[in-house]
Design an enzyme around this catalytic site. Structure first.
Site, PDB file in Angstrom:
ATOM      1  N   GLU A  90     -68.747  26.138  15.316  1.00  0.00           N
ATOM      2  CA  GLU A  90     -69.227  24.769  15.442  1.00  0.00           C
ATOM      3  C   GLU A  90     -70.535  24.725  16.220  1.00  0.00           C
ATOM      4  O   GLU A  90     -70.761  25.536  17.111  1.00  0.00           O
ATOM      5  CB  GLU A  90     -68.159  23.916  16.143  1.00  0.00           C
ATOM      6  N   CYS A  98     -76.647  22.417  20.617  1.00  0.00           N
ATOM      7  CA  CYS A  98     -75.726  23.288  21.342  1.00  0.00           C
ATOM      8  C   CYS A  98     -75.154  24.258  20.308  1.00  0.00           C
ATOM      9  O   CYS A  98     -74.457  23.848  19.378  1.00  0.00           O
ATOM     10  CB  CYS A  98     -74.626  22.440  21.979  1.00  0.00           C
ATOM     11  N   CYS A 127     -64.119  33.493  21.254  1.00  0.00           N
ATOM     12  CA  CYS A 127     -64.779  33.883  22.497  1.00  0.00           C
ATOM     13  C   CYS A 127     -64.121  35.119  23.086  1.00  0.00           C
ATOM     14  O   CYS A 127     -62.917  35.309  22.958  1.00  0.00           O
ATOM     15  CB  CYS A 127     -64.713  32.738  23.514  1.00  0.00           C
ATOM     16  N   CYS A 183     -61.197  31.773  29.803  1.00  0.00           N
ATOM     17  CA  CYS A 183     -61.169  30.640  30.738  1.00  0.00           C
ATOM     18  C   CYS A 183     -59.991  29.727  30.385  1.00  0.00           C
ATOM     19  O   CYS A 183     -59.882  29.270  29.242  1.00  0.00           O
ATOM     20  CB  CYS A 183     -62.474  29.853  30.670  1.00  0.00           C
ATOM     21  N   CYS A 185     -60.587  26.109  28.754  1.00  0.00           N
ATOM     22  CA  CYS A 185     -61.487  25.960  27.599  1.00  0.00           C
ATOM     23  C   CYS A 185     -60.741  26.162  26.283  1.00  0.00           C
ATOM     24  O   CYS A 185     -60.019  27.139  26.110  1.00  0.00           O
ATOM     25  CB  CYS A 185     -62.623  26.975  27.703  1.00  0.00           C
ATOM     26  N   CYS A 188     -68.174  19.749  25.927  1.00  0.00           N
ATOM     27  CA  CYS A 188     -68.007  21.088  26.523  1.00  0.00           C
ATOM     28  C   CYS A 188     -66.547  21.506  26.502  1.00  0.00           C
ATOM     29  O   CYS A 188     -65.675  20.769  26.947  1.00  0.00           O
ATOM     30  CB  CYS A 188     -68.411  21.098  27.994  1.00  0.00           C
TER      31      CYS A 188
HETATM   32  N1  SAH Z   1     -69.425  31.307  27.624  1.00  0.00           N
HETATM   33  C1  SAH Z   1     -70.594  30.619  28.103  1.00  0.00           C
HETATM   34  C2  SAH Z   1     -71.074  29.580  27.098  1.00  0.00           C
HETATM   35  C3  SAH Z   1     -70.136  28.400  26.904  1.00  0.00           C
HETATM   36  S1  SAH Z   1     -70.827  27.049  27.679  1.00  0.00           S
HETATM   37  C4  SAH Z   1     -70.310  30.010  29.454  1.00  0.00           C
HETATM   38  O1  SAH Z   1     -69.165  30.035  29.878  1.00  0.00           O
HETATM   39  O2  SAH Z   1     -71.228  29.561  30.126  1.00  0.00           O
HETATM   40  C5  SAH Z   1     -69.566  25.903  27.715  1.00  0.00           C
HETATM   41  C6  SAH Z   1     -69.501  25.228  29.057  1.00  0.00           C
HETATM   42  O3  SAH Z   1     -68.419  24.275  29.060  1.00  0.00           O
HETATM   43  C7  SAH Z   1     -69.192  26.212  30.168  1.00  0.00           C
HETATM   44  O4  SAH Z   1     -69.841  25.829  31.339  1.00  0.00           O
HETATM   45  C8  SAH Z   1     -67.692  26.019  30.323  1.00  0.00           C
HETATM   46  O5  SAH Z   1     -67.236  26.484  31.555  1.00  0.00           O
HETATM   47  C9  SAH Z   1     -67.564  24.547  30.134  1.00  0.00           C
HETATM   48  N2  SAH Z   1     -66.219  24.117  29.751  1.00  0.00           N
HETATM   49  C10 SAH Z   1     -65.275  24.840  29.137  1.00  0.00           C
HETATM   50  N3  SAH Z   1     -64.169  24.097  28.928  1.00  0.00           N
HETATM   51  C11 SAH Z   1     -64.431  22.882  29.435  1.00  0.00           C
HETATM   52  C12 SAH Z   1     -63.688  21.671  29.501  1.00  0.00           C
HETATM   53  N4  SAH Z   1     -62.466  21.586  28.994  1.00  0.00           N
HETATM   54  N5  SAH Z   1     -64.279  20.602  30.077  1.00  0.00           N
HETATM   55  C13 SAH Z   1     -65.546  20.676  30.552  1.00  0.00           C
HETATM   56  N6  SAH Z   1     -66.294  21.787  30.506  1.00  0.00           N
HETATM   57  C14 SAH Z   1     -65.742  22.884  29.960  1.00  0.00           C
END
Ligand code: SAH
Length: 346
Positions: free
Chosen positions: A94, A107, A114, A118, A121, A339
């Site tokens: 996406e 984005c 991935c 995390c 996420c 995000c």
């Molecule tokens: N793997 C890279 C790129 C992904 S960026 C990274 O971690 O930076 C996606 C962003 O959204 C990251 O900062 C991640 O921590 C954040 N994120 C992930 N799940 C989220 C959620 N449920 N709510 C808000 N932010 C989230």
């Protein structure tokens, strides 16, 4: 349809020039084809009208042009658009177009699924299927640029590598894609308008600094307390905070480019004074700013957005320490485009 022919866009300009020479042709043909493939965005060899029919057939016999296909587009009521992008092997990633008053940001994804885990996420639940090729990353940007022109009457202005995947675990392909995005033979975008976000792969942050990259760096920090960070982002046990700090100091020494920390505040996890103090301390190591991101629930009981007072406490503490902090509201939440919500649900 599966094919064993090679994707011609994995070849560099030099490779293409050599290929033509190996076919008994002139090397400048390679330049012509390169231009068709990148700046002119040709989808078929038959589009390459300054080549003879014979040459086009020869290319067809050796190569394919793998283009992504935007399968579905979802429009949020805040103007955000989410593309479900079909790859040549049927997998889907996406990408998101995020409009504000002054800019349009793409984005984009760097992996199918991935590599990381995390806990908060949605993408992490997909597991990593494979890395995206440079042209698959590039095509996502082109698709969003076209949508930006169509729906917002302006070209794309910024790119963030904050879609699916960990860009630094697909380093070479992400760098090749950025080279094409910034090259005049590609989209000619300024690297200053590109941000690569990592959850903190220290070794690769140093490599980027050594490679003298010109784009910006964002780090998904979420906690500056080791135990908490290890708990919410289990893979960080392999990337401890002192190592991350050292890598970021190295980055700044080499690039002089400020770092953005992405940080979500969750109730009962990192909404206490100890966490705030740790973040303030961490922020003093390297010039930076902090984006406090709103949490987007992913149907999991463990994580909940902290109370507004906790966010205020963070802002106050950071500002007192002279650190710029902004609260980032979610965009495209209604279509699962915010995000951490990218999970190929559609
Ligand atoms: N793997 C890279 C790129 C992904 S960026 C990274 O971690 O930076 C996606 C962003 O959204 C990251 O900062 C991640 O921590 C954040 N994120 C992930 N799940 C989220 C959620 N449920 N709510 C808000 N932010 C989230």
């Amino acid at each position: 349809m599966q094919t064993t022919k090679k994707d011609i866009r994995t070849l560099s300009k030099e490779d293409l020039r050599n290929f033509f020479v190996s076919q008994g042709d002139k090397s400048f043909r390679g330049n012509q084809v390169y231009e068709w493939l990148w700046s002119k965005g040709a989808h078929h060899f038959d589009d390459m009208t300054n080549l003879s029919k014979e040459t086009r057939n020869m290319l067809e016999a050796h190569f394919v042009i793998n283009h992504i296909k935007v399968d579905t587009m979802q429009h949020s009521n805040d103007g955000t658009i989410k593309n479900a992008v079909r790859l040549h092997d049927g997998l889907v990633v996406e990408s998101v177009l995020i409009p504000t008053e002054t800019r349009t940001t793409a984005c984009v994804s760097s992996q199918v699924g991935c590599s990381l885990d995390c806990n908060f996420c949605a993408t992490a639940r997909l597991k990593r299927m494979r890395n995206l090729a440079p042209d698959e990353i590039y095509d996502q940007v082109v698709a969003i640029d076209q949508e930006s022109r169509l729906y917002h009457n302006r070209p794309l202005s910024n790119i963030v590598f904050m879609g699916m995947g960990e860009p630094l675990m697909n380093y070479n392909n992400v760098m090749k894609a950025i080279d094409m995005i910034t090259s005049d033979e590609g989209l000619g975008m300024s690297p200053k308008r590109i941000t690569v976000s990592t959850s903190g792969v220290s070794k690769m942050i140093k490599k980027m600094a050594d490679d003298e990259v010109k784009f910006k760096l964002a780090v998904s920090l979420h906690s500056a307390v080791e135990e908490i960070r290890n708990h919410i982002m289990p893979f960080t046990k392999n990337f401890p905070l002192p190592e991350l700090r050292e890598a970021l100091e190295y980055w700044y020494r080499k690039t002089k480019s400020k770092i953005t920390y992405e940080y979500v505040v969750w109730g009962g996890i990192n909404d206490d004074k100890k966490s705030i103090d740790a973040l303030v301390k961490f922020c003093k190591y390297v010039p930076c700013k902090v984006n406090l991101i709103e949490y987007n629930p992913i149907d999991d009981g463990e994580f909940q957005q902290a109370a507004p007072e906790a966010i205020d406490a963070y802002i106050k503490a950071l500002e007192n320490a002279g650190i710029v902090a902004k609260v980032r509201r979610s965009r495209g939440k209604d279509i699962d485009a915010a995000c951490g919500q990218l999970a190929n649900k559609s």
